[in-house]
Each structure stands twice: as C-alpha cells, then as structure tokens.
Write an enzyme that holds these catalytic residues in place. Structure first.
Site, mmCIF file in Angstrom:
data_model
loop_
_atom_site.group_PDB
_atom_site.id
_atom_site.type_symbol
_atom_site.label_atom_id
_atom_site.label_comp_id
_atom_site.label_asym_id
_atom_site.label_seq_id
_atom_site.Cartn_x
_atom_site.Cartn_y
_atom_site.Cartn_z
ATOM 1 N N GLU A 1 -11.752 96.677 0.998
ATOM 2 C CA GLU A 1 -11.685 95.762 -0.161
ATOM 3 C C GLU A 1 -11.417 94.331 0.303
ATOM 4 O O GLU A 1 -10.545 93.645 -0.230
ATOM 5 C CB GLU A 1 -10.568 96.219 -1.124
ATOM 6 C CG GLU A 1 -10.711 97.653 -1.577
ATOM 7 C CD GLU A 1 -9.648 98.100 -2.577
ATOM 8 O OE1 GLU A 1 -8.955 97.227 -3.147
ATOM 9 O OE2 GLU A 1 -9.520 99.311 -2.791
ATOM 10 N N GLU B 1 -3.342 104.159 -2.439
ATOM 11 C CA GLU B 1 -2.075 103.444 -2.674
ATOM 12 C C GLU B 1 -0.870 104.342 -2.961
ATOM 13 O O GLU B 1 -0.114 104.091 -3.903
ATOM 14 C CB GLU B 1 -2.256 102.430 -3.810
ATOM 15 C CG GLU B 1 -3.331 101.411 -3.513
ATOM 16 C CD GLU B 1 -3.594 100.436 -4.661
ATOM 17 O OE1 GLU B 1 -2.891 100.474 -5.670
ATOM 18 O OE2 GLU B 1 -4.533 99.633 -4.523
HETATM 19 O O1 G3I Z 1 -12.192 98.166 -19.394
HETATM 20 C C1 G3I Z 1 -11.336 97.255 -20.087
HETATM 21 C C2 G3I Z 1 -12.015 96.745 -21.302
HETATM 22 O O2 G3I Z 1 -12.227 97.825 -22.178
HETATM 23 C C3 G3I Z 1 -11.141 95.676 -21.948
HETATM 24 O O3 G3I Z 1 -11.794 95.135 -23.037
HETATM 25 C C4 G3I Z 1 -10.831 94.560 -20.950
HETATM 26 C C5 G3I Z 1 -9.901 93.509 -21.531
HETATM 27 O O4 G3I Z 1 -9.004 93.029 -20.564
HETATM 28 O O5 G3I Z 1 -10.209 95.143 -19.837
HETATM 29 C C6 G3I Z 1 -10.995 96.101 -19.173
HETATM 30 O O6 G3I Z 1 -10.269 96.618 -18.107
HETATM 31 C C7 G3I Z 1 -10.078 95.770 -16.973
HETATM 32 C C8 G3I Z 1 -10.730 96.464 -15.807
HETATM 33 O O7 G3I Z 1 -10.414 95.781 -14.600
HETATM 34 C C9 G3I Z 1 -12.256 96.556 -15.933
HETATM 35 O O8 G3I Z 1 -12.815 95.286 -16.036
HETATM 36 C C10 G3I Z 1 -8.598 95.609 -16.757
HETATM 37 O O9 G3I Z 1 -8.032 94.821 -17.781
HETATM 38 C C11 G3I Z 1 -8.324 94.963 -15.411
HETATM 39 O O10 G3I Z 1 -6.932 94.961 -15.151
HETATM 40 C C12 G3I Z 1 -9.031 95.763 -14.337
HETATM 41 O O11 G3I Z 1 -8.756 95.171 -13.093
HETATM 42 C C13 G3I Z 1 -9.174 95.915 -11.969
HETATM 43 C C14 G3I Z 1 -7.943 96.367 -11.169
HETATM 44 O O12 G3I Z 1 -8.383 97.039 -9.994
HETATM 45 C C15 G3I Z 1 -7.054 97.316 -11.946
HETATM 46 O O13 G3I Z 1 -5.930 97.632 -11.179
HETATM 47 C C16 G3I Z 1 -10.024 95.012 -11.103
HETATM 48 O O14 G3I Z 1 -11.241 94.715 -11.800
HETATM 49 C C17 G3I Z 1 -10.365 95.686 -9.780
HETATM 50 O O15 G3I Z 1 -10.951 94.752 -8.913
HETATM 51 C C18 G3I Z 1 -9.075 96.195 -9.132
HETATM 52 O O16 G3I Z 1 -9.416 96.884 -7.935
HETATM 53 C C19 G3I Z 1 -8.294 97.356 -7.178
HETATM 54 C C20 G3I Z 1 -8.743 98.575 -6.416
HETATM 55 O O17 G3I Z 1 -9.285 99.531 -7.302
HETATM 56 C C21 G3I Z 1 -7.601 99.181 -5.615
HETATM 57 N N1 G3I Z 1 -7.015 98.188 -4.760
HETATM 58 C C22 G3I Z 1 -6.604 96.944 -5.373
HETATM 59 C C23 G3I Z 1 -7.789 96.345 -6.137
HETATM 60 C C24 G3I Z 1 -7.399 95.011 -6.709
HETATM 61 O O18 G3I Z 1 -6.392 95.183 -7.677
#
Ligand code: G3I
Length: 347
Positions: free
Chosen positions: A258, A152
């Site tokens: 993805e 990205e």
């Molecule tokens: O790890 C923390 C945890 O410690 C905390 O308690 C919890 C509370 O909200 O959050 C956890 O982190 C989350 C993380 O996923 C792991 O579950 C984040 O809030 C959450 O925002 C994060 O979202 C991920 C996102 O990337 C972040 O940008 C999504 O699961 C994941 O599917 C998404 O994947 C991305 C690709 O890497 C790149 N392309 C876009 C795609 C979708 O956004």
C-alpha cells in the site's frame, strides 16, 4: 517503457483501484499500460461482501454460514482477468470495515445485543473464507494470485491488537484464519499477513515472533505485506531497509502492498523531495532483491493519482503522495521510480 516493464525482471507493480477508477476509460488505459497487479481499495473487504439484508433478515438460517454477495467485485475481477492483470485480494480478516453486526449473536446490534461466542465465530470465519475463495477461484481462475488473509492484527506498541476478533473468536484467530485459507485456496495462491508501521522495531519483532513464525511452523503463510504508508522523513531509510531484510530472512515473499508517501506541499521543491524519497525506497527494494536478501515479489501503490488518495481525508490536509496527478500526468516521482533500475541497476 512503463512501470511494469521497467520492473518486470524484479517484481510486479500494482495499484489500488476504486470503483470509480474502474469506470473511467482513461484510468483503465493507465491500468493496462503501467500495472500488472491491482488491489480493490475497498470493494473486497468484508463490509462490502457480507450481505447485510440476507444475514440480518434470516439470522437463524445464516448464523454459522453468513451470506456473501459478489456484485461489487465482479467489475474488478472481469477487468483484471480480461486484461491479464493479477489481483491481490484485500482482505479476508480485518477488524476494520467489518460490520459490527457480524460479530454479534443473531447478527443483532443495539440494546441487549451480545457478542457471538468462539464456536459460532470460527464457523462464520470458515464459511466466509471458503465462500470468497471459492467464488473467486471458480469464476475467475488464476486472477487473484495473493490474499491478505489477515490485516493489521498487531498493535503499534508490539502486542496483539484487541479487537472484535480477539474478543469473539479468540486470540488465535490469525492461526485459525490461515488454516481455513490454506484449506480452501487453490494451489499456487499465496497467503499473506499484511500490516502497517511494520518498521517500528517492537511491532516488527512481534509480527515475526508471534505471527509469522507460528504460521511458518504450520506451513500456512507465503508472504508478508508491508503496507508502507510512509512520511517524508519517517521511517528512516535504514530502518525500512532493516525491515525488508528481516522479513526476507524468514524465507517469505515480501510485498509492499500500500505504498504512498504523505506530502502536503505541492511546490516544485517539495515534489523533488518526494521524488528523492521514492528513489531511495525503490533503491532499497531493488538492492535487497538483487542481493537475494529479500524475495520481493510486488510493489503496490495505494491509489492511482494524488487527487483520489485516501490521505487527504485521513490527514485533514491536501496530500500529494503518489506518482501521478491530474489527468494521470506523471510527476517527478514517477520518473525517479522509473530511473532506479535503469540508472543504478542495469546489468
Ligand atoms: O461506502 C461508503 C459510502 O456508502 C458513504 O456514502 C461514504 C460517505 O463517507 O463513505 C463510504 O465509505 C468510505 C469508504 O472508504 C469507501 O469509499 C469510508 O467513509 C472511508 O472511511 C473508507 O476509507 C477507506 C479506509 O481504508 C477505511 O479504513 C479508504 O478508502 C481506503 O484507502 C483505506 O485503505 C486501508 C487499507 O484497506 C488497509 N490499510 C490502511 C489503508 C488506509 O487506511
């Protein structure tokens, strides 16, 4: 038959997995049955590999050689290697899910903190890439077959995204990252540039002209990842097709990294529409592959079932975007995807 069997002659079929999926025996069975590639949805990102306590606790020691921890990815690597499933490494360099402190002088944040300079950031970048690749390659040889080296870096408007990476390491950070990845990757491991909305014409052109071509000129890139977080009516199929072929014509591998299709209505009619949209997308991919217009080598879904899709949180409405729901029940979309090679492309 399963997804990986039906698509075996054409390309790998993968899915993103969460740490929770990996602990669920039912999910494990589905993984073994349906897929020959997996991607950690989060665990391989810098936020989870960079050791915050070590680095910030001993900032001088680790200033140019950041400490990296691997406890969060062992399970996934073990599972993949024990079951002969390949892994996409996602992702080495990204502005997202990389801690703010990593970009700072002395790993300090807050008042008075200063972004690190180019020289320090390039040293950190090289050491990070080297540590991650060497760990994976030495401990689980052959398991990670492709890396999203940079994720990205392009803006939707068609320029380079301004980020902590451009601010600290400099605007050539993509080239630098690929040089380091090339230096440390084992022979045969494929290096990818990965992005979303790649079918926006000006973004696609920017990626081709200013990211892929310079990398190709140095022989640093093997493939391009089209994330493909799609909507029901956007992008238009023709634009998606054009994009697959535009990337394919560069002679690079193309992977759909993805794939999901946001759909917030779970009625039977709407799920039929979803199935139709999936059928169209897979028809485009198979046609391009069969014609030799694009060397598509993998299609990865972003999640195993609707209930755990990232889209529900992101879109702030319940999404039904994938091939399975509930207890891994195959949806109409699953049968549609399974049907594409059988019905339309049987040799
Ligand atoms: O790890 C923390 C945890 O410690 C905390 O308690 C919890 C509370 O909200 O959050 C956890 O982190 C989350 C993380 O996923 C792991 O579950 C984040 O809030 C959450 O925002 C994060 O979202 C991920 C996102 O990337 C972040 O940008 C999504 O699961 C994941 O599917 C998404 O994947 C991305 C690709 O890497 C790149 N392309 C876009 C795609 C979708 O956004």
């Amino acid at each position: 038959m399963s997804l990986k069997e039906v698509y075996g002659p054409y390309f790998k079929i993968g899915t993103a997995v969460s740490a929770k999926d990996l602990r669920d025996p039912q999910a494990q069975e589905i993984l073994k049955l349906q897929y020959n590639s997996i991607t950690c949805e989060n665990a391989m990102k810098p936020r989870y590999l960079l050791d915050e306590n070590e680095n910030r606790g001993n900032a001088e020691k680790y200033d140019r050689e950041p400490a990296v921890r691997f406890d969060r990815i062992r399970d996934c690597l073990e599972f993949a290697s024990a079951n002969g499933i390949g892994m996409r490494g996602h992702t080495l360099v990204w502005h997202g899910q990389t801690p703010e402190w990593f970009f700072m002088e002395g790993y300090r944040t807050g008042e008075g903190s200063v972004p690190a300079g180019r020289d320090v950031m390039l040293a950190r970048l090289e050491h990070y890439i080297r540590s991650v690749l060497e760990f994976v390659q030495e401990q689980y040889p052959g398991t990670v077959y492709a890396w999203d080296v940079v994720n990205e870096a392009a803006a939707d408007s068609g320029g380079l995204r301004a980020s902590r990476w451009t601010q600290t390491a400099g605007e050539d950070f993509i080239l630098q990252a690929f040089r380091f990845a090339k230096k440390y990757a084992a022979p045969g491991v494929k290096l990818f540039y990965n992005d979303y909305n790649t079918y926006l014409p000006c973004k696609r052109e920017m990626i081709i002209e200013h990211i892929l071509k310079p990398l190709l000129a140095e022989g640093l890139v093997d493939g391009v990842g089209m994330q493909s977080h799609l909507l029901m009516h956007s992008p238009e199929s023709a634009e998606y097709d054009r994009t697959v072929r535009a990337f394919g014509s560069l002679g690079l591998e193309v992977q759909i990294t993805e794939l999901d299709i946001h759909n917030a209505v779970c009625s039977e009619r709407s799920m039929e529409e979803l199935a139709k949209r999936y059928r169209e997308i897979f028809s485009i991919l198979l046609q391009a592959k069969k014609e030799g217009a694009a060397n598509i080598t993998g299609v990865t879904f972003w999640g195993m079932r609707d209930e755990t899709s990232w889209l529900t949180e992101f879109r702030k409405e319940t999404s039904y975007p994938l091939l399975f729901s509930g207890n891994f029940m195959p949806k109409m979309a699953y049968h549609a995807v399974m049907g594409v090679p059988r019905v339309h492309y049987a040799d």
